[in-house]
Design an enzyme around this catalytic site. Structure first.
Site, short mmCIF file in Angstrom:
data_model
loop_
_atom_site.label_atom_id
_atom_site.label_comp_id
_atom_site.label_asym_id
_atom_site.label_seq_id
_atom_site.Cartn_x
_atom_site.Cartn_y
_atom_site.Cartn_z
CB THR A 67 17.84 -92.49 52.71
OG1 THR A 67 16.51 -91.99 52.97
CG2 THR A 67 17.75 -93.76 51.87
CE LYS A 95 23.44 -84.04 47.47
NZ LYS A 95 23.53 -83.85 48.93
N GLY A 113 20.33 -88.52 56.50
CA GLY A 113 21.69 -88.02 56.62
C GLY A 113 22.61 -88.35 55.47
CB THR A 114 22.18 -89.91 52.12
OG1 THR A 114 21.01 -89.14 51.82
CG2 THR A 114 21.77 -91.32 52.51
N GLY A 115 22.97 -86.85 52.61
CA GLY A 115 23.60 -85.65 52.07
C GLY A 115 24.70 -85.12 52.96
CB CYS A 116 24.86 -84.60 56.64
SG CYS A 116 23.39 -83.59 56.88
#
Length: 266
Positions: free
Chosen positions: A207, A175, A209-212
């Protein structure tokens, strides 16, 4: 009809609802899957940051997972916040209980800067989680910690991705959101090649929690039987739209609109 897709999520709770287990459940549900959980920690947090962490006893973490796997089952597993080396070891053992593919999100730092993985546990993630990952989803700082390679460009992302594949991950979604530039580039890498996902950067503070969310969306797709590239492409598009539709909640890093799929596009 699209298969339901059962996803066992092993991660921490976010009281603010934007990341962690809460974001995972919302994401899997919004994409038509079924979410079950094994909670690794309870965090005290909102959009302004994390102010407390209460780890769940590891025997309870394992018992939650076994209860789900022994009854409901899972078509994919997704891991998030683990906390320390002992938790990493426990969760690695849980992944071995199921033949389902595991999406491993190597969560290390919260959006607000709080540490969610002890420095001493990075080696355990390298040794135990990376080789068990059907898909590993590190951001640039996490990839730097796991590989020791400095990452400032898309080519750096690729070099780190190659190192993670060499460490045993079956596929890596590198990412690039932390890198400079008006376009954001993520690279899905496997032994067979790569697929690039690129879009204009969304200039927004929402943004959290974008990774989760991205990792859980990938897990939902794999659980529903989608090929890897198709699962990642759908997940990537879902997160882009969820960011664009963020409801504007909180005074810090606000959450996404996970439920946009229920309302459709404008």
């Amino acid at each position: 009809m699209q298969p339901l897709g059962r996803v066992l999520i092993i991660a921490g709770s976010d009281s603010g609802g934007g990341a962690g287990i809460q974001a995972d459940i919302k994401t899997v549900t919004a994409l038509g899957g079924y979410a079950a959980t094994a909670v690794t920690a309870i965090t005290v947090q909102n959009t302004l940051g994390v102010t407390g962490v209460h780890p769940i006893p590891l025997d309870i973490v394992e018992a939650q997972a076994r209860a789900v796997l022994d009854d409901i089952g899972a078509d994919a597993l997704k891991t998030g916040m683990l906390g320390d080396s002992a938790a990493v070891e426990t969760v690695a053992g849980i992944l071995d209980l199921s033949p389902a593919p595991a999406v491993v999100d190597p969560v290390m730092i919260a959006k607000g800067g709080a540490a969610l993985l002890t420095p001493g546990a990075v080696g355990a993630v390298q040794r135990l989680m990376v080789p068990r990952a059907a898909l590993l989803t590190p951001n640039a700082p996490e990839a730097e910690a796991l590989t020791g390679h400095a990452i400032a460009t898309a080519d750096d992302l690729r070099r780190a991705g190659e190192a993670l594949l060499a460490m045993g991950a079956k596929a890596v979604l590198m990412k690039g959101g932390h890198l400079d530039g008006e376009r954001v580039t993520d690279v899905l890498m496997t032994a067979a090649g790569e697929t690039v996902f690129e879009a204009e950067r969304q200039h927004t503070r929402h943004t959290h929690g974008t990774g989760c969310t991205l990792a859980s969306a990938c897990a939902a797709g794999l659980a529903q039987g989608l090929p890897l590239t198709e699962a990642v492409a759908r997940a990537w598009a879902y997160v882009q739209e969820a960011m664009a539709r963020a409801p504007g909640l909180g005074r810090g890093h606000g959450p996404l609109d996970h439920a946009w799929t229920l309302r459709g596009r404008p």
